[in-house]
Design an enzyme around this catalytic site. Structure first.
Site, mmCIF file in Angstrom:
data_model
loop_
_atom_site.group_PDB
_atom_site.id
_atom_site.type_symbol
_atom_site.label_atom_id
_atom_site.label_comp_id
_atom_site.label_asym_id
_atom_site.label_seq_id
_atom_site.Cartn_x
_atom_site.Cartn_y
_atom_site.Cartn_z
ATOM 1 N N ASN A 1 -0.518 -12.297 -3.225
ATOM 2 C CA ASN A 1 -0.971 -13.623 -2.807
ATOM 3 C C ASN A 1 -2.269 -13.406 -2.036
ATOM 4 O O ASN A 1 -2.245 -12.964 -0.897
ATOM 5 C CB ASN A 1 0.094 -14.278 -1.913
ATOM 6 N N LYS B 1 -4.375 -15.566 -0.971
ATOM 7 C CA LYS B 1 -4.722 -16.632 -0.007
ATOM 8 C C LYS B 1 -6.203 -16.999 -0.164
ATOM 9 O O LYS B 1 -6.702 -16.988 -1.288
ATOM 10 C CB LYS B 1 -4.382 -16.183 1.416
ATOM 11 N N HIS C 1 4.407 -22.283 0.023
ATOM 12 C CA HIS C 1 4.131 -21.222 0.982
ATOM 13 C C HIS C 1 4.110 -21.820 2.389
ATOM 14 O O HIS C 1 3.675 -22.960 2.573
ATOM 15 C CB HIS C 1 2.777 -20.566 0.656
ATOM 16 N N GLU D 1 2.204 -21.437 4.775
ATOM 17 C CA GLU D 1 0.871 -21.872 5.218
ATOM 18 C C GLU D 1 0.542 -23.264 4.668
ATOM 19 O O GLU D 1 -0.188 -24.020 5.295
ATOM 20 C CB GLU D 1 -0.182 -20.827 4.802
ATOM 21 N N GLU E 1 10.185 -15.507 2.888
ATOM 22 C CA GLU E 1 9.113 -15.045 3.759
ATOM 23 C C GLU E 1 9.312 -15.573 5.175
ATOM 24 O O GLU E 1 8.946 -16.723 5.471
ATOM 25 C CB GLU E 1 7.762 -15.543 3.242
ATOM 26 N N GLY F 1 1.536 -11.880 7.892
ATOM 27 C CA GLY F 1 0.219 -11.549 8.423
ATOM 28 C C GLY F 1 0.245 -11.017 9.852
ATOM 29 O O GLY F 1 -0.786 -10.929 10.504
ATOM 30 N N SER G 1 4.258 -9.082 5.628
ATOM 31 C CA SER G 1 3.789 -7.756 6.031
ATOM 32 C C SER G 1 4.409 -6.614 5.223
ATOM 33 O O SER G 1 4.595 -5.511 5.718
ATOM 34 C CB SER G 1 3.998 -7.522 7.535
#
Ligand code: PGA
Length: 258
Positions: free
Chosen positions: A13, A15, A99, A101, A170, A176, A216
């Protein structure tokens, strides 16, 4: 992993990273490194403008290209949005949906559900994300929260289509941050996701569903995470931006003992 019953998938991914020129550079380098022989499924989900470059270089390889989002509507007045048939026509095989985010930008479970339907109807493989916040984990409501996200995201998805859906667990606190869930923590939630799928779709479908861990995951910790029975691959952010690191994770998914 359990290769006997379900596919292993290592998905990147990207991003909001890399330009189309940088995409071409990455894909060319990565293509040159890809080993021959039988490997797990590989996906790279990239920014929309990078899709053509990625598809062009990866044609005739086993790397599927994906998008990071889609709109649930087939067409119309949705400025800036991209429909699933456009992604298919551009050569995409996968699309990440829900996701954390994007959920943080206002995407709801109902949006996620509509996008999952749109992706499946277009013939894309949705990688549907779920995950708890640190606060939810500390409150001890992780499994309930994830079960709710899964049930809401899959509402109305018929039995004959469930095997086309990939689920990515996730934990938000691990994305991250360099703070990975331990293999035991990740396994516990992935196993509970499979239990939810079993209740909704029966044991054969649950056994055949690919469930990824993300947060991560990198070239150092992938082997141990992928050794867990209910973790069928990874959704990788930062470490998917460097061809060597991404390849090491793919190699970890090919560990011979599993
Ligand atoms: P990360 O991102 O690997 O950089 O933590 C994972 C993701 O958000 O999919």
């Amino acid at each position: 992993m359990n290769r006997k019953y379900r596919k292993t998938l290592i998905a990147g991914n990207w991003k909001m990273n890399k330009t189309p020129s940088e995409t071409k550079e990455f894909m060319t380098a990565f293509k040159g490194m890809l080993p021959k022989g039988r490997w797990c499924d590989i996906a790279l989900c990239v920014p929309a403008v990078c899709i053509p470059a990625a598809v062009r270089v990866m044609r005739e390889t086993r790397v599927g290209i994906g998008a990071e989002n889609c709109n649930a509507n087939p067409s119309g007045a949705y400025t800036g949005e991209i429909a699933t048939n456009m992604l298919v026509d551009a050569g995409c095989k996968y699309v990440i949906i829900g996701h954390s985010e994007r959920r943080a930008m206002g995407e709801t479970d109902a949006d996620v559900n509509a996008k999952v339907h749109a992706a499946l109807n277009a013939g894309l493989i949705p990688i549907m994300c779920c995950g708890e916040s640190l606060e939810q984990r500390e409150l001890g409501v992780t499994n309930e929260w994830i079960a709710m996200q899964i049930k809401a995201g899959l509402t109305g998805v018929p039995e004959e289509k469930i095997r086309k859906v990939v689920i990515a667990y996730e934990p938000i606190w691990a994305i991250g941050t360099g703070k990975t869930a331990t293999p035991e923590q990740a396994e516990e939630v992935c196993e509970s996701i499979r239990t939810v799928i079993r209740k909704l779709y029966g044991s054969k479908n649950a056994r055949a569903t690919t469930i990824l861990y993300g947060g991560s995951m990198n070239d150092k910790n992938a082997y141990e995470l992928l050794a867990q029975p209910d973790i069928d691959g990874g959704l990788i952010g930062g470490a998917s931006l460097v061809p060597e690191k991404f390849l090491t994770i793919i190699e970890a998914a090919n560990q011979p003992t599993l």
